[in-house]
Enzyme design. Structure first.
Site, PDB file in Angstrom:
ATOM      1  CG  ASP A   1      -1.926   1.089   1.254  1.00 16.27           C
ATOM      2  OD1 ASP A   1      -1.729   2.092   0.543  1.00 16.27           O
ATOM      3  OD2 ASP A   1      -2.915   0.969   2.007  1.00 16.27           O
ATOM      4  CG  HIS A   2       3.111   3.980  -3.184  1.00 16.96           C
ATOM      5  ND1 HIS A   2       4.044   4.700  -2.471  1.00 16.96           N
ATOM      6  CD2 HIS A   2       3.718   3.674  -4.362  1.00 16.96           C
ATOM      7  CE1 HIS A   2       5.139   4.834  -3.178  1.00 16.96           C
ATOM      8  NE2 HIS A   2       4.973   4.215  -4.342  1.00 16.96           N
ATOM      9  NE  ARG A   3      -4.160   3.782   1.304  1.00 18.04           N
ATOM     10  CZ  ARG A   3      -5.327   3.292   1.703  1.00 18.04           C
ATOM     11  NH1 ARG A   3      -6.374   4.114   1.844  1.00 18.04           N
ATOM     12  NH2 ARG A   3      -5.463   2.008   1.971  1.00 18.04           N
TER      13      ARG A   3
END
Length: 475
Positions: A445-447
Site C-alpha cells: 500500500d503506497h499510502r
C-alpha cells in the site's frame, strides 16, 4: 402449558450478515437439549454447527438446505417447558414434572437447566452465557408425545416456517435413513452443488486423491449435461451465449472473496516490486535443520522458514505491518504480527491466520501452518482462524508459476508472493552455476510507505533467503 420460543440465526462474528443452511441436524418433532447443535451453516468464513439455547420439542424449521438466511432471521421454534419436553407418560409421574426436566428412555428425569426463561451455556457470538452446561442425553420423543406437544403449541408457532407443525401434518420423530453405500465426497458444498443441479454423485469418477469427488468434477458434469439440453429442440436456435453455460452464484465464500478483492483494488493504491533470488542456501538450511531433528522429529516446512523471515523483516520495517484508517485518515501500525497465508481449497481461496507469528520459532510456525492447512482442506476452520491477519504470505509457486502481482488482503498493507523454485543458470561467487532460483514479489500500500521502505523490506527478505545466517544478526 408449553411456551414456544423462537431461536434466530445468531451473530456469527466478524461482521458476517448471513449464512447458508448446509444441513439440518434435527427434525420437526424431535426433542432437543440445551446447547445441542441443530443446524450446520456455511458463512463466508467457515462451516459452523449452531447450538440451540433452548431445550424442548422442535415445532418448526425455517429455511431449506441451500437457502441463505440473514443474521437475526428465524431459525427454528422450540416448545419448552414440562409439557413440551417430557415424553408421553413421564408427565405427572414425579420424574419429569413441573421442574422442566426431560425424561430419559427409562423414565428417569434429567435436570434441564435451559427451560423457559433460562439461557444457554454455549458461547456463540450473539447469545449465550459463560456457564458450562451439564451434559444431557439426546432424546427422541415417541410419535404420541411429539403429536401431543405439537397439539399444545399449534397455532402459537409462527407460520413462516415451511416445516411448521399442523394437525393435518403430524410431526416426524425419526429422520429418513440415508441411502446405502458410501460416496467419496468430503465437502458438503460439493454435495449441495450436485443436488441443486441434479447430478448423481454415484455416477461420477472423482479426480481427487483416492477417487475423491471434487467441485470441478461436479461442474464438468453440469456442463456436459447442459450442452445437449441446449440443442434438444429440433429447429430451435438457442443464443450462442446459452450453449454450455454454467452460472455459479457469487455468494458465500466466493461472494465475500469477490467483494473483498474489489474493495482492495478500489481503496488501496498498490504497487509491486520484485527480485530474483538464489534460494539454494535456504533449501540447504532446511535440510540441515530437519536432519538435526532426527527421523522422528517434525519436519520444518519451507513456508515456515519464509514466514520466520517475514517476521524478522517486519521487525525491521514495521511500516508494512499496518493498516489505514480511512475515516480518521491515519496509518495504524500494529505491534503484533499475525501472518495469513493463501490456501486454495475446494471452497475457494481462504487465508488462515497464524497468530503471534513474531513470537514463534520455525518449528512452531511449521506445526501451526500444517494444522491450519489441514483444517482448510477439510473445511473445519473457524471464523476466528480466518480473520485478523496483519500481513499475508502467498506461495503461488505451488501452482508452477514464477511470478504474480497479488491483490492485497484488505485491510492489510502488504503481501509477499513467492514463485516456484527451479534450477536456473546463475552467477555464484563469480562463476556461472546452476542454482535453485525463485522470484519474490512484494505488493504494498503506497499510502503507508514509499518505495525505499518496500525495497528495503524485500531486499532483506531476499538476503535471508540467499544467506539464512543473516537472520542470526537479529537474534
Amino acid at each position: 402449558m408449553a411456551e414456544v420460543k423462537e431461536f434466530t440465526l445468531p451473530d456469527l462474528g466478524e461482521g458476517l450478515t448471513e449464512a447458508e443452511v448446509v444441513r439440518w441436524l434435527v427434525e420437526v418433532g424431535e426433542v432437543v437439549a440445551v446447547d445441542q447443535p441443530v443446524v450446520e451453516v456455511e458463512t463466508a468464513k467457515a462451516m459452523v454447527e449452531v447450538p440451540c439455547p433452548y431445550g424442548g420439542v422442535v415445532t418448526a424449521r425455517y429455511g431449506a438446505e441451500g437457502e441463505e438466511l440473514a443474521v437475526g432471521a428465524p431459525l427454528l421454534t422450540v416448545a419448552v417447558g414440562a409439557d413440551a419436553s417430557a415424553p408421553a407418560g413421564a408427565q405427572g409421574s414425579g420424574s419429569g414434572g413441573a421442574d422442566g426436566g426431560v425424561a430419559d428412555a427409562d423414565g428417569a428425569g434429567v435436570a434441564e437447566d435451559g427451560g423457559a426463561g433460562e439461557t444457554s451455556g454455549a458461547v456463540l457470538v450473539g447469545y449465550g452465557t459463560g456457564a458450562p452446561p451439564a451434559r444431557r442425553r439426546r432424546v427422541r420423543p415417541t410419535p404420541a408425545a411429539a403429536a401431543a406437544a405439537a397439539g399444545q403449541v399449534n397455532g402459537v408457532a409462527s407460520g413462516r416456517g415451511r416445516y411448521a407443525v399442523t394437525p393435518e401434518a403430524p410431526v416426524r420423530a425419526e429422520a429418513a435413513e440415508p441411502a446405502p453405500g458410501p460416496v467419496p465426497v468430503i465437502s458438503p458444498l460439493v454435495r449441495r452443488l450436485a443436488r441443486q443441479n441434479g447430478v448423481e454423485l454415484r455416477t461420477l469418477t472423482g479426480s481427487g486423491p483416492d477417487g475423491l469427488i471434487l467441485r470441478a468434477d461436479v461442474e464438468r458434469a453440469i456442463g456436459a449435461a447442459a450442452a445437449p439440453a441446449a440443442s434438444a429442440e429440433p429447429g430451435a436456435a438457442a443464443p450462442a451465449a446459452d450453449a454450455g453455460e454454467v452460472r455459479i452464484p457469487l455468494r458465500g465464500l466466493r461472494g465475500v472473496v469477490a467483494d473483498k478483492m474489489s474493495r482492495s483494488r478500489r481503496e488501496i493504491p498498490e504497487a509491486t516490486c520484485w527480485v530474483d533470488v538464489d534460494a539454494t542456501g535456504l533449501l540447504a538450511a532446511r535440510r540441515a535443520m530437519n536432519a538435526a531433528g532426527g527421523p522422528d522429529a517434525p519436519k520444518i516446512s519451507l513456508l515456515a522458514l519464509l514466514a520466520r523471515i517475514c517476521t524478522a523483516a517486519l521487525a525491521r520495517y514495521p511500516e508494512l505491518n499496518a493498516r489505514v484508517d480511512t475515516d480518521a485518515r491515519e496509518i495504524v501500525r500494529l505491534e503484533r504480527v499475525h501472518i495469513g497465508f493463501a490456501a486454495q481449497t475446494d471452497r475457494g481461496l481462504v487465508v488462515p491466520v497464524v497468530r503471534d507469528a513474531h513470537a514463534r520459532s520455525a518449528e512452531s510456525l511449521s506445526e501451526e501452518l500444517g494444522r491450519l492447512t489441514g483444517a482448510a482442506r477439510d473445511g473445519s476452520l473457524t471464523p476466528g482462524e480466518l480473520t485478523g491477519s496483519t500481513f499475508t504470505l502467498n506461495n503461488y509457486g505451488v501452482f508452477g508459476v514464477d511470478g504474480s502481482t497479488p491483490i492485497i488482503n484488505h485491510p492489510e498493507a502488504a503481501m509477499l508472493g513467492v514463485g516456484r523454485i527451479v534450477p536456473k543458470p546463475w552467477v555464484h561467487e563469480g562463476e556461472l552455476a546452476v542454482r535453485q532460483v525463485t522470484q519474490l514479489a512484494l505488493t504494498f500500500d503506497h499510502r503507508v510507505c514509499d518505495g525505499g521502505v518496500a525495497g528495503g523490506f524485500l531486499r532483506y527478505v531476499a538476503d535471508c533467503v540467499e544467506q539464512p545466517a543473516v537472520l542470526l544478526r537479529g537474534v
